[in-house]
Design an enzyme around this catalytic site. Sequence first.
Site, PDB file in Angstrom:
ATOM      1  CE  LYS A 217      -0.174  -2.909   2.587  1.00  0.00           C
ATOM      2  NZ  LYS A 217       0.525  -2.919   1.284  1.00  0.00           N
ATOM      3  CG  ASP A 222       3.948  -7.592   1.932  1.00  0.00           C
ATOM      4  OD1 ASP A 222       3.637  -8.802   1.976  1.00  0.00           O
ATOM      5  OD2 ASP A 222       3.773  -6.869   0.942  1.00  0.00           O
ATOM      6  CE  LYS A 229       6.431  -7.312  -0.622  1.00  0.00           C
ATOM      7  NZ  LYS A 229       5.970  -6.595  -1.827  1.00  0.00           N
ATOM      8  CG  ASP A 240       3.504  -3.114   2.955  1.00  0.00           C
ATOM      9  OD1 ASP A 240       3.338  -2.100   2.255  1.00  0.00           O
ATOM     10  OD2 ASP A 240       3.052  -4.229   2.639  1.00  0.00           O
ATOM     11  CG  ASP A 299       3.678  -8.905  -2.750  1.00  0.00           C
ATOM     12  OD1 ASP A 299       3.557  -8.572  -1.554  1.00  0.00           O
ATOM     13  OD2 ASP A 299       4.517  -8.398  -3.509  1.00  0.00           O
ATOM     14  CD  GLU A 301       0.282  -7.202   1.407  1.00  0.00           C
ATOM     15  OE1 GLU A 301       0.590  -6.045   1.741  1.00  0.00           O
ATOM     16  OE2 GLU A 301       0.695  -7.713   0.359  1.00  0.00           O
ATOM     17  NE  ARG A 303      -4.284  -5.169  -4.346  1.00  0.00           N
ATOM     18  CZ  ARG A 303      -3.667  -4.874  -5.493  1.00  0.00           C
ATOM     19  NH1 ARG A 303      -4.258  -5.081  -6.642  1.00  0.00           N
ATOM     20  NH2 ARG A 303      -2.452  -4.361  -5.488  1.00  0.00           N
TER      21      ARG A 303
END
Length: 371
Positions: A217, A222, A229, A240, A299, A301, A303
């Site tokens: 990933k 993020d 968030k 992230d 959030d 994102e 996956r």
Amino acid sequence: IFRNDNPGFIPDKKLDSFIKGEIKKKKELVLLRNSESLQLFLIIDKDKSLNDQNEKARKLGSMAFDQLKTAGFETVYLHAESDVLLLALTEGLVLRSYVFNKYKSDRKAFQIKDIIAKFNGEADELKNVLSAVYWSRDLVNEPPDHLSAIELSERFKSMGKTAEISVEVMEKLQLESLRMGGVLAVNRGSIEEPTFSILSWKPKNVKNKKPFVLVGKGVVYDTGGINLKPTGFLETMKSDMSGSAVVAGVMKALAENKIPAYVLAIIPATDNRPGQNAIVPGDIITMYNGATVEIINTDAEGRLILADGLAFSEKFKPQLVFSVATLTGSASRTFGSNVIAGMGNAKQHLDTLKKCGFEVGEKIAELPFWD
């Protein structure tokens, strides 16, 4: 034993008696110092399993670094009862000495300059692995204004040239032609373009025709998107992209240790922001493999981009696929911060990975616990 002056150790009955007394007091670290040298005796319980002994050696190596830093000794002689413990001790010492001060005005930091020890052949392998760990940590620590998805792919190219790894980078136009719906959807809120990197290590003496594929990933920052968030979580979201740093670091270590395996790393990368034409809950997007997905929370994102990466990996007919990601805070709420959450449908391989995790002090806990 850590010394600053002499690699030899001269037996001493009084010293021996003193050390045994400290062991009875359950001491793990005994420190002796004079003006010329610092000696540290690191005590490991031999009744423990070998894995536990090795992890204790790593932790004691970490503790020893703090003592060496205080004393200011930059040359270290290491001795241990076995080569295995010596490697673990060295690993802990080196990992603890990592520092990221690239952007500090005062970059002075204590570093051990020389580690002198008698290894029996595995020192170079450990050195290459630790070099890859340092490289990966540097990537994770880069500030978001210095590490866009495009810059991340440039770092992969630079590393690939040094390690002789093939690196191909697809940019936005190519992703649009391939209909990488997950990556493009997450990227809609950003002014920075996404990338999709493919790293390949395939030496001439490979033992597997079908590749192992690592999918990492690469969300370089993020915000959570429209589902923003809160403060307290945003501060660490530059990390992230840790999954991408891990799989690229693995490729670096494989190449520098000349491991005879055909391995690919696939890294979809973008940031996740609430600007431009950002996705919102209720949107329906079409992924690379044609599947449609409804957005419930922006959030989630990770996956989305990983799904495109995993689907793309199928074209290589892989023997096994590993996915690495900082995917959800639920993992740390479930297991805490010292354990890796793991799950998968390749049961035998996952069990092997868990076994390896215990051997190197990186425990993997599997979900689900039951049906």
